[in-house]
Design an enzyme around this catalytic site. Structure first.
Site, PDB file in Angstrom:
ATOM      1  N   ASP A  42       0.838  -1.195   0.000  1.00 47.73           N
ATOM      2  CA  ASP A  42       0.000   0.000   0.000  1.00 47.73           C
ATOM      3  C   ASP A  42       0.877   1.250   0.000  1.00 47.73           C
ATOM      4  OD1 ASP A  42      -2.299  -1.494   0.043  1.00 47.73           O
ATOM      5  OD2 ASP A  42      -2.573  -1.369   2.212  1.00 47.73           O
ATOM      6  N   TYR A  70       6.576  -8.859   8.217  1.00 49.45           N
ATOM      7  CA  TYR A  70       6.237  -7.449   8.408  1.00 49.45           C
ATOM      8  C   TYR A  70       6.467  -7.034   9.853  1.00 49.45           C
ATOM      9  CZ  TYR A  70       3.564  -8.004   4.045  1.00 49.45           C
ATOM     10  OH  TYR A  70       3.179  -8.270   2.758  1.00 49.45           O
TER      11      TYR A  70
END
Length: 339
Positions: A42, A70
């Site tokens: 994103d 992540y």
């Protein structure tokens, strides 16, 4: 110019497509046309974005086998329409004094393993030919059910919990298609106080990592170089930073072919299994798919796919499929010109 993979550290505000575009622009002088990225980030997320150049774009299909890692920061007490801090706030809740770090860690631990997620309304999932975020951006009502998707969370550990501000930091290793902001939202729903993602960094995908000693650049630097350096120099610099196309193929086996068989394989032909030198077996983690062996777009089981090299030179020729019934090594994808 060689084919390969550029590792970018994507900054906030850049889309994955922006990163591909600047790389394509930088390599245009070398006649490079095929450029693609491995796994969308994103715009507000940062971190590792592999960009595949030339023939290397053809291995992108195989990356569905890779887990991604992540580091996420989230905030208790809020809900938004996008499930992150950049959306419109839809609810706020008091949470102070209700939870301990142990409560947060226990709640996050419940997401480990195989879980189902409903993709966010603001996501790239396609329904009826349009991406969900296209409906959302136009204010159109989504009058169909968004079906949950199965994902696998291999690791999920809390890094810190500031119970004065409500800021939580955790690391997660997950299968393709996992939405980290959905984990944040589901955490808030589980606790009863709401939670939104406030920051996301992708640190690794498969064996490619920001911290693994591999050469990493960023699109801002490439853009600056294009303004200050001749295009040929920029392209040469990026070529020197590329890793080889076979580097990410850690799940496949390895097989060697003598020169004459390598020539034959380079033309897309099958090789008798007895003429190949079988060095390593595939190592596929089928836990990701709940025990079923994944297959590629051509229906070939991944536990029968091998990296193929020329014995004398070590040159990567492509990927092959071991057809045990016919006793053949069949070409799956050839990465060299006819030898």
């Amino acid at each position: 110019m060689k084919d390969g993979i550029l590792l970018l550290n994507k900054p906030q505000g850049w889309t994955s497509s922006d990163c591909v575009a600047i790389c394509r622009r930088a390599l245009r002088c070398k006649g490079i046309k095929k450029v693609g990225h491995g796994g969308t980030l994103d715009p507000m997320a940062t971190g590792l974005l592999p960009v595949f150049v030339g023939q290397a774009t053809r291995i992108m299909e195989y990356l569905e086998l890779d887990y991604k890692r992540y580091r996420c920061t989230c905030l208790l007490g809020k809900e938004t329409d996008t499930l992150d801090i950049w959306g419109t706030v839809t609810a706020e809740h008091a949470w102070e004094g209700k939870y301990t770090e142990e409560d947060i860690a226990g709640a996050l631990a419940s997401f480990r393993g195989h879980i189902e997620q409903i993709p966010p309304v603001y996501s790239a999932v396609r329904i009826d030919g349009k991406r969900l975020y296209e409906y959302a951006h136009k204010g159109e009502e989504v009058d169909f059910d968004i079906k949950p998707r199965k994902v696998h969370i291999r690791e999920l550990d809390i890094i810190s919990a500031d119970m004065s501000s409500g800021e939580i930091v955790f690391e997660v290793e997950c299968s393709k298609g996992t939405y980290i902001r959905t984990i944040c939202s589901d955490l808030g729903r589980m606790l009863g106080c709401g939670c939104v993602m406030t920051g996301l960094v992708r640190t690794a995908t498969g064996n490619m990592s920001l911290e693994g000693g591999l050469p990493v650049t960023d699109p801002v630097r490439i853009k600056e170089m294009l303004q200050d350096t001749d295009p040929e120099g920029v392209a040469a610099g990026l070529e020197n930073m590329m890793i080889d196309p076979d580097y990410p193929l850690i799940h496949f086996g390895r097989v060697l072919l003598p020169h004459d068989r390598a020539v034959y394989f380079s033309r897309g032909n099958s090789i008798a299994a007895r003429q190949a030198i079988w060095k390593e077996k595939p190592d596929i983690d089928i836990e990701m798919t709940e025990g079923s062996m994944p297959r590629n777009a051509r229906g070939r089981a991944y536990n029968r796919i091998y990296k193929v090299y020329e014995k004398e030179t070590g040159r990567f020729l492509g990927t092959g499929y071991a057809d045990k019934k016919e006793g053949l090594l069949k070409a799956d994808k050839v990465f060299v010109d006819r030898m």
